[in-house]
Design an enzyme around this catalytic site. Structure first.
Site, PDB file in Angstrom:
ATOM      1  N   LYS A  81     -64.842   2.636   5.542  1.00  0.00           N
ATOM      2  CA  LYS A  81     -64.434   3.883   4.874  1.00  0.00           C
ATOM      3  C   LYS A  81     -64.098   3.585   3.417  1.00  0.00           C
ATOM      4  CE  LYS A  81     -61.010   7.584   5.800  1.00  0.00           C
ATOM      5  NZ  LYS A  81     -59.903   7.974   6.703  1.00  0.00           N
ATOM      6  N   SER A 156     -60.408  12.565   8.510  1.00  0.00           N
ATOM      7  CA  SER A 156     -61.040  12.286   7.250  1.00  0.00           C
ATOM      8  C   SER A 156     -62.106  11.184   7.320  1.00  0.00           C
ATOM      9  CB  SER A 156     -59.982  11.877   6.225  1.00  0.00           C
ATOM     10  OG  SER A 156     -59.318  10.691   6.637  1.00  0.00           O
ATOM     11  N   SER A 180     -57.302  10.700  11.768  1.00  0.00           N
ATOM     12  CA  SER A 180     -58.560  10.580  11.034  1.00  0.00           C
ATOM     13  C   SER A 180     -59.586   9.616  11.603  1.00  0.00           C
ATOM     14  CB  SER A 180     -58.286  10.208   9.592  1.00  0.00           C
ATOM     15  OG  SER A 180     -57.923  11.352   8.895  1.00  0.00           O
TER      16      SER A 180
HETATM   17  N1  GLN Z   1     -56.257  15.498   8.954  1.00  0.00           N
HETATM   18  C1  GLN Z   1     -54.967  14.951   8.695  1.00  0.00           C
HETATM   19  C2  GLN Z   1     -54.574  15.215   7.260  1.00  0.00           C
HETATM   20  O1  GLN Z   1     -55.266  15.931   6.627  1.00  0.00           O
HETATM   21  C3  GLN Z   1     -54.974  13.485   9.000  1.00  0.00           C
HETATM   22  C4  GLN Z   1     -55.601  12.682   7.947  1.00  0.00           C
HETATM   23  C5  GLN Z   1     -55.659  11.212   8.249  1.00  0.00           C
HETATM   24  O2  GLN Z   1     -55.396  10.785   9.382  1.00  0.00           O
HETATM   25  N2  GLN Z   1     -55.951  10.447   7.229  1.00  0.00           N
HETATM   26  O3  GLN Z   1     -53.605  14.765   6.773  1.00  0.00           O
END
Ligand code: GLN
Length: 489
Positions: A81, A156, A180
Site C-alpha cells: 500500500k 482504504s 482498511s
Molecule cells: N474507513 C475508516 C476510516 O475512514 C478506516 C480507515 C483505515 O482503517 N485506515 O477512517
C-alpha cells in the site's frame, strides 16, 4: 497446479515450483508484470509499478534459490500500500501533499519482506492518507472492484485488495486503522488480516491514528496469510509500541482441527434492519463451524454501539496531530506563491489535502481544543476502555468471536462519496477490533448476487494462531476456493 499462468499461483504453489527449479523468480515476476499490464488499465490498483527494480530483485532471488537457500517468500512478487515507506520509490499516500515524496528508508515490514527475498512490484492505491472506505478519496484515481468494475473495492486498502483479487500480485500488505484491510478484503473476496496492535512494526507506515494503525496481509488464502504474517511480525526497537512476544510459525498450526473450540456470536452484531443476505451468509458460516465440531454460543458486547462514535473522535484527533507535520517546509508539497510564512502554511495545507482529510483534521482539532477536550476526547477514551473490557470479559467464556466483516457487499462507485456518515457506517463491524487492539481476520464466505462477502473472526490479543487455524479449517470446509473474478483482458 499450473505454471503456464504463474500469476495465478498461490504463495505455496509458487514456492514449490521455485524450489524445484520448475519456475524461476524472473519468469514469475515477468508473468505478474504482464498480468498487471493487461488488467490494470481497468482496475487501477497500482499507483506505481517498479518493473526494473522488481526484475533486479527477482534475479537476486534466483541466485539465492540456486544456492539452495532462501525461504517461502523468496522470489514471490508482492505489492505494498502506498502509505508504507519504500526506499527510492514514491510513497504518496494518494495525496497531493506527498505526490513526489521519495523516502530514503524502508518501513520495517518492507525490510523484513526484502530480507526474505520477496519481490516488490510497486505501490497500491488507497484513500488519501488511508481515510475512507472506497478508495475514491485517492487524489489519483479510484480503484475498481475486479468482480464488478462499476463497484468500489472498499478502502482504504482498495488497491491491495483489488490487486490480490485480480491476481496482479501474489500478496499485498495494507494498513488497518478501522477496518482498511478487512473491509476491502470482504468486498474483493480475499483474505485480510489485522494483527494484534503492535504485532507488526509501524515504523515507516505513514501515521494516521497511531494508537489504532496496524499493517496486515491481503492474500488469496489463509495459508498465505500465515506465511506473510510470520515474515512481517516481530519486535522492532524503532517502534516503541511493537510487541516482544515470540513469532510462531503460524502456518504449522493449520491442521483443520477446531473440535471443541468455543466460538461466540455477539448479539449486537446481528441487529434489526441489517442486510438479510449478509446475516444469512454469516449464519451459514456459523453452521459450517458447528458442523466442524466448534461449540457455538451467544455472547454480548454491550458497548459495541458506541464504537463508531468513539473511533470518529479518537482517529481524527490523532490524525490532526500526526498530519500537522505537513507544513510545506520539511518535506512534501509546498505552495510557492505566498506572501509570508503563515500564508505559505495555509496555502500548502489548503491545496495539498483533499476534502476528507480536511474534514478529519477539523473534527480532530475541534475534539482536542480546550473547552471540548473533556467532553469529546476524554469521554471517547473512557468509552474505549469499556469496549476493551467487553472483549476481555467475553474472552473468558469463548476462544474467538464470529461476526460479519461488512454490513453489505461492495456498493456502486459514487454511491456514498457525498455522504460521509453513510461511508463511515461501512466500518461498523471492523472498528471494535482496532479500538480493543485485538487481531481480526476477514475470510471469503461466499457470494451474494455474484459479489463476494467476508466473515470476520476476532480473538484475544496474540490469538493469531487460533484465528488462522479456524479460518483455515473453515476455508477447507466451505470449499468455495479463491473467488476468481472474470476479468476481460
Ligand atoms: N474507513 C475508516 C476510516 O475512514 C478506516 C480507515 C483505515 O482503517 N485506515 O477512517
Amino acid at each position: 497446479m499450473t505454471s503456464s499462468n504463474p500469476w495465478s499461483l498461490t504463495i505455496s504453489e509458487a514456492h514449490l515450483l521455485l524450489a524445484r527449479k520448475q519456475l524461476s523468480a524472473v519468469e514469475l515476476t515477468e508473468s505478474v508484470i504482464q498480468r498487471i499490464k493487461q488488467t490494470d488499465s481497468k482496475i487501477n490498483s497500482f499507483i506505481s509499478v517498479t518493473e526494473e527494480s522488481a526484475l533486479k530483485s527477482a534475479l537476486n532471488a534466483d541466485s539465492i534459490l540456486a544456492r539452495g537457500e532462501g525461504s517461502l517468500l523468496t522470489g514471490i512478487p508482492f505489492q505494498a500500500k502506498d502509505n508504507i515507506c519504500t526506499t527510492g520509490i514514491t510513497t504518496t499516500c494518494a495525496s497531493k501533499m506527498l505526490e513526489n515524496f521519495v523516502p530514503n528508508y524502508d518501513a520495517t515490514a518492507i525490510t523484513k519482506l526484502k530480507s526474505t527475498g520477496a519481490v516488490l512490484l510497486g505501490k497500491g492505491n488507497l484513500d488519501e492518507f488511508a481515510m475512507g472506505s472506497s478508495t475514491e478519496n485517492s487524489v489519483f484515481f479510484p480503484t475498481k472492484n475486479p468482480h464488478d468494475l462499476n463497484t468500489v473495492p472498499g478502502g482504504s486498502s482498495g488497491g491491495p485488495a483489488a490487486s490480490v483479487s485480480a491476481e496482479q500480485c501474489l500478496f499485498s500488505i495494507g494498513s488497518d486503522t478501522g477496518g482498511s484491510v478487512r473491509q476491502p478484503a470482504s468486498f474483493c473476496g480475499v483474505v485480510g488480516l489485522k494483527p494484534t496492535y503492535g504485532r507488526v512494526s509501524r515504523y515507516g507506515l505513514v501515521a494516521f491514528a497511531s494508537s489504532l494503525d496496524q499493517i496486515g496481509p491481503l492474500t488469496k488464502n489463509v495459508q498465505d496469510s500465515a506465511f506473510v504474517l510470520e515474515a512481517i511480525s516481530g519486535n522492532d526497537p524503532k517502534d516503541s509500541t511493537s510487541n516482544t512476544e515470540d513469532v510462531p510459525a503460524y502456518a504449522e498450526y493449520l491442521d483443520g482441527d477446531v473440535k471443541g473450540l468455543k466460538i461466540g456470536v455477539p448479539k449486537e452484531y446481528f441487529v434489526d434492519g441489517m442486510d438479510s443476505d449478509v446475516a444469512n451468509t454469516v449464519r451459514s458460516s456459523i453452521k459450517t463451524m458447528e458442523d466442524m465440531g466448534a461449540v457455538i454460543s451467544e455472547v454480548s458486547l454491550p458497548h459495541t454501539s458506541h464504537a463508531l462514535a468513539v473511533y470518529y473522535i479518537i482517529a481524527p484527533a490523532e490524525a490532526s496531530s500526526n498530519l500537522s507535520r505537513y507544513d510545506g517546509v520539511k518535506f512534501g508539497y509546498s505552495h510557492s506563491e505566498s506572501t509570508d510564512v503563515w500564508d505559505a502554511l495555509e496555502k500548502t495545507r489548503q491545496h495539498g489535502f483533499g476534502p476528507e482529510v480536511k474534514r478529519r483534521i477539523l473534527l480532530g482539532t475541534y475534539a482536542l481544543s480546550s473547552g471540548y477536550y473533556d467532553a469529546y476526547y476524554l469521554k471517547a477514551q473512557q468509552v474505549r476502555s469499556l469496549i476493551r473490557q467487553d472483549f476481555v470479559k467475553v474472552f473468558k467464556d469463548v476462544d474467538i468471536i464470529i461476526a460479519p466483516s461488512t454490513p453489505t457487499v461492495a456498493f456502486p462507485l459514487g454511491d456514498k462519496i457525498s455522504d460521509p456518515v453513510q461511508m463511515y457506517l461501512n466500518d461498523i463491524f471492523t472498528i471494535p477490533a482496532n479500538i480493543a487492539g485485538i487481531p481480526a481476520i476477514s475470510i471469503p464466505a461466499g457470494l451474494i448476487k455474484d459479489m463476494p462477502i467476508g466473515v470476520q473472526l476476532m480473538g484475544p490479543h496474540h490469538s493469531e494462531k487460533t484465528l488462522l487455524k479456524t479460518a483455515h479449517a473453515y476455508e477447507q470446509a466451505a470449499n468455495h476456493g479463491f473467488l476468481k473474478p472474470s476479468i476481460q483482458e
